[in-house]
Design a protein around this motif. Structure first.
Motif, PDB file in Angstrom:
ATOM      1  N   THR A   1     -27.422  14.977  48.645  1.00  0.00           N
ATOM      2  CA  THR A   1     -28.089  15.220  49.914  1.00  0.00           C
ATOM      3  C   THR A   1     -27.831  14.032  50.816  1.00  0.00           C
ATOM      4  O   THR A   1     -28.130  12.896  50.462  1.00  0.00           O
ATOM      5  N   ALA A   2     -27.238  14.272  51.973  1.00  0.00           N
ATOM      6  CA  ALA A   2     -26.907  13.193  52.893  1.00  0.00           C
ATOM      7  C   ALA A   2     -28.151  12.724  53.608  1.00  0.00           C
ATOM      8  O   ALA A   2     -28.925  13.522  54.126  1.00  0.00           O
TER       9      ALA A   2
ATOM     10  N   PRO B   1     -21.822   6.723  47.006  1.00  0.00           N
ATOM     11  CA  PRO B   1     -23.051   7.469  47.253  1.00  0.00           C
ATOM     12  C   PRO B   1     -23.456   7.436  48.725  1.00  0.00           C
ATOM     13  O   PRO B   1     -24.474   6.838  49.110  1.00  0.00           O
ATOM     14  N   HIS B   2     -22.639   8.049  49.559  1.00  0.00           N
ATOM     15  CA  HIS B   2     -22.916   8.137  50.990  1.00  0.00           C
ATOM     16  C   HIS B   2     -22.593   9.555  51.444  1.00  0.00           C
ATOM     17  O   HIS B   2     -22.005  10.337  50.692  1.00  0.00           O
TER      18      HIS B   2
ATOM     19  N   GLN C   1     -15.689   7.331  59.287  1.00  0.00           N
ATOM     20  CA  GLN C   1     -16.050   7.811  60.605  1.00  0.00           C
ATOM     21  C   GLN C   1     -17.581   7.909  60.639  1.00  0.00           C
ATOM     22  O   GLN C   1     -18.241   7.714  59.612  1.00  0.00           O
ATOM     23  N   PRO C   2     -18.204   8.205  61.781  1.00  0.00           N
ATOM     24  CA  PRO C   2     -19.671   8.292  61.804  1.00  0.00           C
ATOM     25  C   PRO C   2     -20.223   9.374  60.875  1.00  0.00           C
ATOM     26  O   PRO C   2     -19.621  10.439  60.699  1.00  0.00           O
ATOM     27  N   ASP C   3     -21.382   9.091  60.292  1.00  0.00           N
ATOM     28  CA  ASP C   3     -22.028  10.056  59.409  1.00  0.00           C
ATOM     29  C   ASP C   3     -22.385  11.346  60.148  1.00  0.00           C
ATOM     30  O   ASP C   3     -22.506  12.408  59.527  1.00  0.00           O
TER      31      ASP C   3
ATOM     32  N   ASN D   1     -27.115   2.586  45.694  1.00  0.00           N
ATOM     33  CA  ASN D   1     -26.355   2.840  46.925  1.00  0.00           C
ATOM     34  C   ASN D   1     -25.062   2.039  46.970  1.00  0.00           C
ATOM     35  O   ASN D   1     -24.621   1.607  48.030  1.00  0.00           O
ATOM     36  N   ALA D   2     -24.433   1.834  45.812  1.00  0.00           N
ATOM     37  CA  ALA D   2     -23.210   1.036  45.740  1.00  0.00           C
ATOM     38  C   ALA D   2     -22.207   1.716  44.818  1.00  0.00           C
ATOM     39  O   ALA D   2     -22.564   2.485  43.923  1.00  0.00           O
ATOM     40  N   SER D   3     -20.925   1.409  45.049  1.00  0.00           N
ATOM     41  CA  SER D   3     -19.870   1.999  44.232  1.00  0.00           C
ATOM     42  C   SER D   3     -18.635   1.120  44.277  1.00  0.00           C
ATOM     43  O   SER D   3     -18.470   0.273  45.165  1.00  0.00           O
TER      44      SER D   3
END
Length: 431
Positions: free
Chosen positions: A29-30, A45-46, A58-60, A175-177
């Motif tokens: 889920t974004a 995880p984005h 690019q922008p979310d 929130n990291a990869s």
């Protein structure tokens, strides 16, 4: 993972011929999407919408669309964008030409576990059908038509194989990869996403004259990129083949990892994507094999949804390239500036515009050389396309653009008094 830089409007409900995202297992889920389910992003995880061409961001808020299917644990996505263009470039260096351009793309993404994701991507182009000399485009220069002739005031065709790539990412925190990406061809970590994928100008069939400052690396025969993401920040580095693709547009060239690129990206808000990058190229040009090149770039991309299925998209970018002789002597840095904008008020119309300024030494090469005196030139274009929906996943569009080239007095004899050019085109879009 998002279709590489192929954002269009999001569907508020599942569309005919597309997979229902809410029914897809393993979807993320974004943040900020109010529970809208998405395909897994390839590199961390984005939101999937953040991923553009290559490993660029690019922008979310970039809208997305593609024909999607589930095949076991795999999510498949495809899209096609094909243009038939009539091009007229004025003046003594101009010409008229009919040509086809565009791309056909496919992706396959799978979550191997809660932490591990793999993705494969392929992109093909009809550009080789236009012939080795490409199409007329005033003020453009770069690459070669036949291994001997320098292309000036023409845009080279892209290769049949624009991307054949694979990637693997692993979450190392909430929130990291970390990730690795490889392509033959692929796109190293330099510049913003390539022009044919930028939402701010992807509806225009005209290549930018700044192409060889920002995104000529989008077809590179041999790329390995490793990076780390944490939240809204990404740091990555590439080793890649510095030489531009040769004049044989249908082959797969031998990889060579002789050049380096480093890029830092930051998405401070859902509507903004920033990047700064540096690259050192070994022998990028076939006609001057003893010259290396250094490039810098910085860009900002802004995207905001408007109404039902519409958007506003802007890109501003600066780049510099510096030639480095075999003895290490550095030439003067040649700068490029770019501003692009697109406004899509609804599903039918898109208006787009581009303004560019470059320092170039390739328009009047000295005898027996690729380079000559440097000039500062500019170009501005504006256009529109009207789309007609054929089916839920297919549209046909009719569009046109007009452009004006701006040259200093020293180039007046070469370009004459008429600097206006234009294109009329029809487009088939699937997905």
């Amino acid at each position: 993972m998002a279709m590489p830089g192929a954002p269009t409007r999001p569907a508020p409900t599942p569309q005919a011929g597309s997979a229902d995202p809410a029914a897809m297992p393993g979807m993320d889920t974004a943040p900020g999407d109010h529970g809208t389910m998405r395909m897994p992003a390839a590199f961390g995880p984005h939101p999937m919408a953040r991923e553009a061409s290559g490993t660029a961001w690019q922008p979310d808020a970039s809208p997305m669309q593609g024909v999607m299917r589930m095949a076991g644990d795999w999510t498949l996505m495809g899209q096609a964008l094909l243009n038939g263009v009539y091009d007229t470039q004025s003046g003594p260096r101009g010409d008229d030409r009919l040509f086809a351009s565009g791309m056909v793309m496919g992706m396959a993404t799978a979550k191997l576990s809660s932490r591990d994701t793999v993705a494969f991507r392929a992109m093909l182009s009809p550009d080789p059908l236009m012939g080795k000399r490409g199409y007329p485009l005033l003020l453009a220069a770069g690459e070669t038509a036949d291994g001997r002739t320098q292309l000036i005031d023409r845009q080279h065709p892209h290769d049949l194989f624009m991307e054949l790539s694979a990637s693997y990412s692993r979450r190392i925190g909430e929130n990291a990869s970390v990730f690795v990406y490889g392509g033959l061809p692929g796109e190293p970590a330099f510049g913003p996403g390539s022009f044919m994928h930028r939402l701010s100008i992807m509806d225009s069939p005209e290549a930018p004259v700044t192409h060889h400052w920002f995104d000529s690396t989008h077809i590179t025969f041999g790329v390995l990129t490793a990076g780390v993401t944490k939240g809204d920040v990404k740091i990555e580095a590439s080793r890649f083949k510095g030489r531009e693709p040769d004049q044989n547009r249908y082959d797969i060239e031998t990889p060579r990892f002789d050049s380096t690129a480093v890029r830092a990206s930051w998405n401070p808000t859902r509507t903004l994507a920033l990047q700064a990058s540096w690259a050192r190229f070994e022998s990028p040009e076939q006609l001057v094999p003893d010259e290396d090149q250094e490039r810098w770039s910085a860009s900002a991309i802004y995207t905001r949804p408007v109404g039902r299925g519409g958007f506003v998209a802007l890109t501003a970018a600066w780049g510099r390239k510096t030639e480095i002789e075999a003895d290490g002597q550095r030439g003067h840095g040649l700068d490029a500036y770019l501003l692009e904008a697109a406004v899509k008020p609804d599903d039918r119309w898109t208006l787009f515009a581009r303004a560019e300024r470059i320092d170039t030494d390739e328009l009047l090469p000295l005898p027996g050389r690729v380079h000559g005196p440097a000039f500062t030139v500019g170009k501005a274009s504006v256009g529109a396309i009207r789309d007609f929906r054929v089916t839920q996943g297919m549209k046909v569009g009719i569009g046109a653009l007009v452009a004006r080239s701006l040259t200093p007095d020293g180039l007046d004899p070469a370009y004459g008094g008429d600097r206006t050019s234009g294109m009329a085109f029809v487009r088939l879009r699937i997905g």
